[in-house]
Design an enzyme around this catalytic site. Structure first.
Site, PDB file in Angstrom:
ATOM      1  N   HIS A 137       0.821  -1.206   0.000  1.00 20.65           N
ATOM      2  CA  HIS A 137       0.000   0.000   0.000  1.00 20.65           C
ATOM      3  C   HIS A 137       0.856   1.256   0.000  1.00 20.65           C
ATOM      4  O   HIS A 137       0.577   2.229  -0.689  1.00 20.65           O
ATOM      5  CB  HIS A 137      -0.908  -0.028   1.232  1.00 20.65           C
ATOM      6  CG  HIS A 137      -1.982   1.002   1.195  1.00 20.65           C
ATOM      7  ND1 HIS A 137      -3.116   0.851   0.438  1.00 20.65           N
ATOM      8  CD2 HIS A 137      -2.086   2.195   1.803  1.00 20.65           C
ATOM      9  CE1 HIS A 137      -3.878   1.909   0.587  1.00 20.65           C
ATOM     10  NE2 HIS A 137      -3.279   2.748   1.408  1.00 20.65           N
TER      11      HIS A 137
ATOM     12  N   LYS B 186      -7.488  13.902  -7.091  1.00 19.18           N
ATOM     13  CA  LYS B 186      -6.948  12.563  -6.871  1.00 19.18           C
ATOM     14  C   LYS B 186      -8.083  11.577  -6.584  1.00 19.18           C
ATOM     15  O   LYS B 186      -9.139  11.973  -6.090  1.00 19.18           O
ATOM     16  CB  LYS B 186      -5.995  12.587  -5.676  1.00 19.18           C
ATOM     17  CG  LYS B 186      -5.154  11.322  -5.505  1.00 19.18           C
ATOM     18  CD  LYS B 186      -4.258  11.438  -4.290  1.00 19.18           C
ATOM     19  CE  LYS B 186      -3.417  10.208  -4.078  1.00 19.18           C
ATOM     20  NZ  LYS B 186      -2.673  10.291  -2.820  1.00 19.18           N
TER      21      LYS B 186
ATOM     22  N   HIS C 146     -10.827   2.591  -1.001  1.00 16.65           N
ATOM     23  CA  HIS C 146     -10.993   2.141   0.378  1.00 16.65           C
ATOM     24  C   HIS C 146     -11.770   0.835   0.356  1.00 16.65           C
ATOM     25  O   HIS C 146     -12.781   0.670   1.027  1.00 16.65           O
ATOM     26  CB  HIS C 146     -11.693   3.206   1.243  1.00 16.65           C
ATOM     27  CG  HIS C 146     -10.856   3.623   2.408  1.00 16.65           C
ATOM     28  ND1 HIS C 146     -11.353   3.897   3.647  1.00 16.65           N
ATOM     29  CD2 HIS C 146      -9.522   3.800   2.502  1.00 16.65           C
ATOM     30  CE1 HIS C 146     -10.362   4.234   4.460  1.00 16.65           C
ATOM     31  NE2 HIS C 146      -9.248   4.195   3.787  1.00 16.65           N
TER      32      HIS C 146
END
Lengths: 228, 746
Positions: B50, B93, B97
Site C-alpha cells: 500500500h 486525486k 478504500h
C-alpha cells in the site's frame, strides 16, 4: 440593507449564502464568527445551513449556546429580521425563536433534490416577491427536516398565516408523495407570530445563480432586500 | 521487565509482519545492525504494498506524466496539480478504500471520503467536488444490499457534513465483487497557484506539530501479529477499521485554508495509511532532512500505547505540520480559533534520520529516505502470463446469438436493459448525497455526460468524470483500459469541456498471481497509450491489489478495474447537456456503426453469454469523433450530446429523452443486425440533436471530419417510436428507469 451571516463550526452553506447576497444580489454582508458578540448593525441575521457542531447530540442543539446567539436573540427580540435555512432553521427551533421542532426524516435517510414549494403566506415580508399559491422549485438537503409540532400549535400557525411554504407536487397539491420528509401538513418553512423570524428547510441560496440553471430562490432572497 | 519497544527483532517476526527474508536482510544492511521491534514495525508498514507500490511502480513509471499545464507531477505531492488558468490550479486525486469497506461498509467508505479530501486540502486547495466509483456484487444477495446501504450512507454522512458535494460517479454490479466491493473516492479542489502547501519538511530547528484528533489504537496494520508478543491482553479490542469524524475534518479544512494564507507553514501532510511514520518519513525524505520526535507528547485516546502503535496508528483527522520557527503563535492562534488541538511533538534536524523517543529512551533511529518510494523501499518485477480465458473470449461468434425477430422482442430487451441495475438510474444512491452544497453544481438542472462545476467569478468551469467498464477490461485489459480513458474523454467533450489530465485507481487481484498481474500490466499499457493520444497526463492515484471474491468455493479476482478520473476545462459558453430540448429536433448518430455485440450488457446479462472480447474500439476514429463534437459545440450546431455506452443506443436515446420528457421517433440502419444497432456497445458513438435547419451543416462538418453520420430521426412530444412501432411514452420508460434500483435493493 446590511446582512450578517453567522458561521458556526460545522456551518457549510455560509459561503454559499454570502456569495449570493454579496456577489449576486449586491448586498453588504458582514461575516460573523460564532464567538463574536457584535452583529455590526446588521438589519438581517442569517443562520446558514450545515452541520453546526457536527450535528452531534441533535441538529442545532449545541449551536444555540454559541456566544453570538445571545446577540441574535436580542436582535430578534427588538424586532430585527432573522432568517434560518436548513441547519439555521433547526437552530431557531432549538433556541425557541421559532415554534416546533425538526425531526429525522420519516424515511430515515438524508435526501438532496429539487422540490416544488407552494407559497402559502399572504402577508410575509420574505414572500413579498411571490404571489400566494405560486409554485417554485428549490433544493432541499437534510436528514432532519421533518417539521413537527402538536395539533394546537399547527392550528395556530395556520390561523395566523405563519406557514410560509408547503411541499407540493407540480400541480400544487401538498400530497403524501410530494412530502420529502414527513413534515406535518407538508410544512417547509414558517415565520414567528411577530413575523420577523423566518425558518425554512429548502435552500433558496442554491437556486439563485444563473450559472446553475434555476433562479427561483432569488424571488425569496430579493424579497428580503425590500425589508429594511 | 525489558522494554518491548526496543526488544531485538527476529526473522520470524519479520515474516509475520509480511516482510520477505531478503527484505529483513536489507533492513539490517541499511541500519548496520539488527532492527529493534519498533523499527521492524516501521519498515513493515512502509515497505508493504500500500505504501511502497513495490509491485506496481515499475509499470506506473511508464505512464505519461508530463504536460505544459501540469504543475505537480505524479508522486511529488499528496495529489496532482493542474493549471486551470486565471492564476488558479486544480488539485485532484482518487483513492480506494476497498478492504475497510468490505469489513465495515459505513466507516470504511466514510473514512475513504475523509482521506481523499484531506489529500486535497493539505495542499491548500478547497475541495469543491467529489465523485465516487462503486462496485458491488450481485444485488439480489443480502450481503450486497448491506454493503450498498452501508457504503452509500457512509459516503453521504461524511461528505454531507464536511460540506463538499458529490457531483457524479458510477455504480456497477457484477458477481466478481460479491465478497470484495470497490469503493473509489475522488475529490477535486481549487487553489491559487502561489498559495499551495507542500508535503515537505526542512529547516533545522523548525517545530513539528501534530494537529487534530488524538491518536488511538485504531487501524494498526500488523497489530494482529504483534499483539501476540507484546500486547496480548488488548489484541481483541483493536478495531481494524478507523472511525471518521467529519466535523473534526471540517475544522481542519477551514484552519488549513487560513494557514495557507500565512507564511508560517513549511509543509504539512495528512496522516493516512501508516500514520505518523508515513507522514514524517515522506516529508523528511524529500529534501533530506530528519526529525526528532518525542512520542510522549502525542495526544492519545488510550493509556499505555506502545511506540509502534503511536507510529502506525491510522486514527483519522490528523495532520503533521512543520512550522517556521518563530511563527508558532500565528499557527497556534488559528488552530485555537477552530478549537483544534495542536501539539508540538518535535523538531526538524539535519541528520536525514528519524529519531523517535519514548519515556526518555530512543526507540527508533532510521534514515527517512530508506523508508520511502523512490528511496530505499524495495521495487520488484513480477512475472505475468496470459490467462487461459483470454483466447477463449476472443473466439466468441456473434452468429451464435439469434437476431431478435419482432418489435415485441426488441421492446422486451429494452425493458430488461433500462431496468437493469447497471443501467437504471442511480437516483436512490445519489439523492442521499448532498450534490449541491457549494452552489457550483451546473448539472443539477441540466444533466450532462460529465459533471460540471462552476468556478465562481470566472467564465470557466471544471468538467470531471469517473469511468471504467470492468467487463471490457476483463475481456481485454489493453483495449478495456483504453476504452476507459476514451470514454472519460468522450464524456468531458460531450459536456463541452477540453480533457486535461487523469488520476487513476487501479483495482486488481493478487500481484503474485501471474494471470492477475498480466491484467495489471496490459491495463497500464493501454491506459498509457490512450492518455498519450488524448494528451491527458496521469497525475497520480492509487493501486489496490488483493481484491478477490470467493465464488463457488474458488478464489476469483474481481474484474480488473482501472478506474479513470478525468478532469477537463470548460469555457462556460460551451456548456452542453445530454437532454433533448424540444419537439421536432433532428437526431443523429455520429461515429462508426458495427455489428458488434461483444461484452455488451445485452450479451452478458440478457443472453448470459459471459465470454466475449472487448467491444469494437478504434482509437484514431475516437479522436476524430471527439474533435468533431468539440467543433459542433463551439459552432453552436447541436443542442445535446450523449455518448452511447452501457446498454447501447436505445439506452442513450432514452437517457436523452427522460430529463425533459421529450420522446423520439427513429429508424434503425438496415445494414446492421438490429440488436447490434440498438443494444451493442461498439465504442466511439455519440447521439446528438439539433434544430432541423442545422442538418446540412452537421452533415458537412461530419463528412469533412471523416466521421460516419447517420440520421436516426427526430424528437417527438412524448412518444417513443422505433421503425414505425410505438413503444409507449417517455414517462413510462422513466418510471422503470428511476425505480428499478430502489426495488432491487429493498
Amino acid at each position: 440593507m446590511k446582512a450578517a451571516v453567522i458561521t458556526f463550526p460545522g456551518s457549510n452553506c455560509d459561503h454559499d449564502m454570502i456569495y449570493v447576497l454579496r456577489d449576486i444580489l449586491g448586498m453588504t454582508v458582514n461575516e460573523i464568527w460564532h464567538k463574536d458578540h457584535d452583529l455590526r448593525q446588521s438589519d438581517l441575521v442569517v443562520l446558514p445551513g450545515g452541520f453546526s457542531y457536527g450535528d452531534y447530540l441533535r441538529s442545532g442543539a449545541i449551536a444555540q449556546f454559541s456566544p453570538v446567539m445571545k446577540e441574535v436573540m436580542e436582535h430578534a427580540r427588538r424586532g430585527g429580521y432573522v432568517l434560518g435555512i436548513c441547519n439555521g432553521f433547526q437552530i431557531l427551533c432549538e433556541s425557541g425563536l421559532l415554534p416546533g421542532a425538526l425531526l429525522h426524516n420519516d424515511h430515515q435517510k438524508f435526501v438532496c433534490k429539487n422540490v416544488t414549494l407552494r407559497t402559502e403566506s399572504k402577508d410575509s415580508h420574505i414572500t413579498s416577491n411571490l404571489s400566494e399559491g405560486q409554485l417554485i422549485t428549490i433544493p432541499i438537503a437534510h436528514a432532519e427536516g421533518r417539521y413537527y409540532d402538536n395539533a394546537d400549535n399547527i392550528r395556530k400557525l395556520n390561523d395566523h398565516d405563519q406557514v410560509l411554504f408547503r411541499y407540493t407536487n407540480d400541480q400544487g397539491i401538498p400530497s403524501v408523495e410530494a412530502n420529502p420528509n414527513g413534515s406535518v401538513e407538508n410544512i417547509a418553512g414558517i415565520t414567528n407570530a411577530k413575523r420577523n423570524v423566518f425558518g425554512m428547510m429548502p435552500h433558496p441560496e442554491r437556486a439563485a445563480d444563473p450559472n446553475l440553471g434555476n433562479e427561483d430562490g432569488r424571488l425569496i432572497l430579493e424579497s428580503i432586500l425590500a425589508l429594511a | 521487565m525489558a522494554n518491548p519497544d526496543i526488544a531485538p527483532s527476529t526473522l520470524d517476526q519479520a515474516k509475520d509482519l509480511g516482510l520477505l527474508p531478503e527484505e529483513y536482510e536489507k533492513i539490517k544492511v541499511i541500519l548496520g545492525r539488527n532492527p529493534n521491534f519498533t523499527e521492524l514495525c516501521i519498515y513493515s508498514a512502509l515497505w508493504n504494498e500500500h505504501a511502497s507500490y513495490k509491485n506496481s511502480i515499475k509499470w506506473l513509471k511508464t505512464l505519461p506524466k508530463k504536460g505544459a499545464h501540469i504543475l505537480v507531477e505524479a508522486g511529488e505531492e499528496n495529489a496532482g496539480l493542474v493549471d486551470i488558468g486565471g492564476g488558479l490550479a486544480c488539485a485532484f486525486k482518487i483513492e480506494s478504500h476497498n478492504h475497510p469497506s468490505a469489513i465495515e461498509p459505513y466507516q470504511g467508505a466514510a473514512t475513504g471520503v475523509g482521506g481523499i479530501n484531506r489529500d486535497i486540502f493539505t495542499m491548500g486547495a478547497r475541495p469543491i467536488a467529489q465523485l465516487n466509483s462503486l462496485r458491488f456484487g450481485n444485488p439480489d444477495m443480502d450481503r450486497t444490499k448491506w454493503l450498498v446501504k452501508g457504503v452509500v450512507k457512509g459516503i453521504g454522512d461524511y461528505g454531507n457534513s464536511f460540506g463538499v458535494p458529490v457531483v457524479g460517479g458510477e455504480v456497477q454490479f457484477d458477481d466478481s465483487y460479491n465478497t470484495n466491493p470497490l469503493v473509489n473516492a475522488f475529490s477535486a479542489g481549487i487553489v491559487e497557484v502561489d498559495k499551495t502547501i507542500s508535503a515537505v519538511s526542512y529547516g533545522v530547528g523548525n517545530p513539528v506539530y501534530i494537529v487534530g484528533s488524538a491518536t488511538g489504537k485504531d487501524g494498526i496494520h500488523g497489530a494482529s501479529f504483534a499483539s501476540k508478543d507484546i500486547t496480548e491482553e488488548s489484541s481483541e479490542d483493536l478495531p481494524s477499521v478507523q472511525v471518521g469524524d467529519p466535523f473534526q475534518e471540517k475544522l481542519l479544512l477551514e484552519a488549513t485554508l487560513e494557514l495557507a494564507q500565512t507564511d508560517a507553514i513549511v509543509g504539512m501532510q495528512d496522516m493516512g495509511a501508516a500514520g505518523l511514520i508515513c507522514s514524517s518519513s515522506e516529508m523528511s525524505a524529500t529534501k533530506g532532512f530528519g526529525m526528532m520526535i518525542d512520542l510522549d507528547k502525542v495526544p492519545t485516546r488510550q493509556d499505555d500505547m506502545k511506540a509502534f502503535e503511536l507510529l502506525l496508528s491510522e486514527s483519522q483527522e490528523r495532520m503533521l505540520v512543520v512550522v517556521e520557527k518563530g511563527k508558532e503563535s500565528v499557527v497556534e492562534a488559528i488552530y485555537d480559533k477552530w478549537d483544534l488541538h495542536a501539539e508540538k511533538i518535535g523538531e526538524v534536524t539535519e541528520t536525514g534520520r528519524l529519531h523517535f523517543h519514548k519515556n526518555g529512551i530512543r526507540v527508533a533511529d532510521v534514515p527517512a529516505e530508506s523508508l520511502v518510494l523512490g528511496g530505499g523501499a524495495p521495487v520488484y518485477e513480477r512475472e505475468y502470463k496470459e490467462p487461459a480465458y483470454y483466447k477463449l473470449y476472443q473466439e466468441f461468434d456473434p452468429n451464435s446469438i439469434p437476431v431478435p425477430q419482432s418489435m415485441e422482442e426488441i421492446e422486451q430487451i429494452a425493458r430488461f436493459l433500462i431496468g437493469h441495475p447497471n443501467i437504471a438510474s442511480k437516483k436512490w444512491v445519489w439523492e442521499q448525497y448532498d450534490s449541491m452544497v457549494g452552489t457550483r453544481n451546473m448539472v443539477t438542472n441540466e444533466p450532462a455526460d460529465a459533471a460540471l462545476v462552476n468556478i465562481k467569478g470566472t467564465d470557466r468551469g471544471l468538467a470531471m468524470t469517473l469511468d471504467c467498464n470492468s467487463r471490457y477490461v476483463k475481456a481485454d485489459p489493453y483495449i478495456g483500459a483504453q476504452i476507459a480513458v476514451a470514454e472519460a474523454a468522450r464524456n468531458i467533450v460531450c459536456s463541452g469541456g477540453e480533457p486535461s489530465a487523469i488520476t487513476n485507481c487501479l483495482n486488481f487481484g493478487n500481484p503474485y498471481n501471474p494471470e492477475s498481474y498480466w491484467q495489471f500490466v496490459n491495463a497500464v499499457k493501454g491506459m498509457g497509450d490512450a492518455c498519450a493520444r488524448f494528451e491527458t497526463p496521469v497525475t497520480g492515484g492509487n493501486v489496490s491489489f488483493y481484491n478477490q471474491s470467493v465464488i463457488n468455493g474458488v478464489e476469483t479476482p474481481v474484474n480488473p478495474t482501472p478506474t479513470i478520473g478525468m478532469i477537463g476545462l470548460l469555457d462556460k459558453s460551451n456548456k452542453m447537456g445530454l437532454s433533448f430540448k424540444e419537439e421536432n429536433h433532428s437526431i443523429f448518430l455520429l461515429g462508426t456503426q458495427t455489428d458488434d455485440l461483444a461484452s455488451s450488457e445485452y450479451l452478458y446479462s440478457y443472453h448470459s453469454q459471459k465470454e466475449s472480447p472487448a467491444p469494437y474500439f478504434d482509437l484514431n476514429d475516437e479522436v476524430k469523433l471527439q474533435n468533431l463534437i468539440k467543433q459542433l459545440i463551439r459552432n453552436k450546431v447541436i443542442h445535446s450530446a450523449h455518448d452511447v455506452s452501457d446498454g447501447g443506443l436505445v439506452t442513450a436515446l432514452l437517457e436523452s429523452a427522460m430529463p425533459k420528457e421529450i420522446g423520439f421517433q427513429i429508424n434503425s440502419d438496415d445494414n446492421h443486425r438490429i440488436d447490434a444497432f440498438l443494444f451493442g456497445e461498439g465504442q466511439g458513438r455519440i447521439v446528438v440533436s439539433c434544430s432541423p435547419d442545422m442538418d446540412d451543416t452537421l452533415n458537412d462538418l461530419s463528412t469533412s471530419a471523416g466521421v460516419a453520420v447517420f440520421k436516426l430521426g427526430k424528437t417527438t412530444l412524448e412518444k417513443v417510436e422505433i421503425d414505425n412501432n410505438s413503444l409507449g411514452s417517455v414517462r413510462e420508460w422513466k418510471a422503470i428507469y428511476e425505480n428499478a434500483l430502489e426495488k432491487k435493493l429493498s
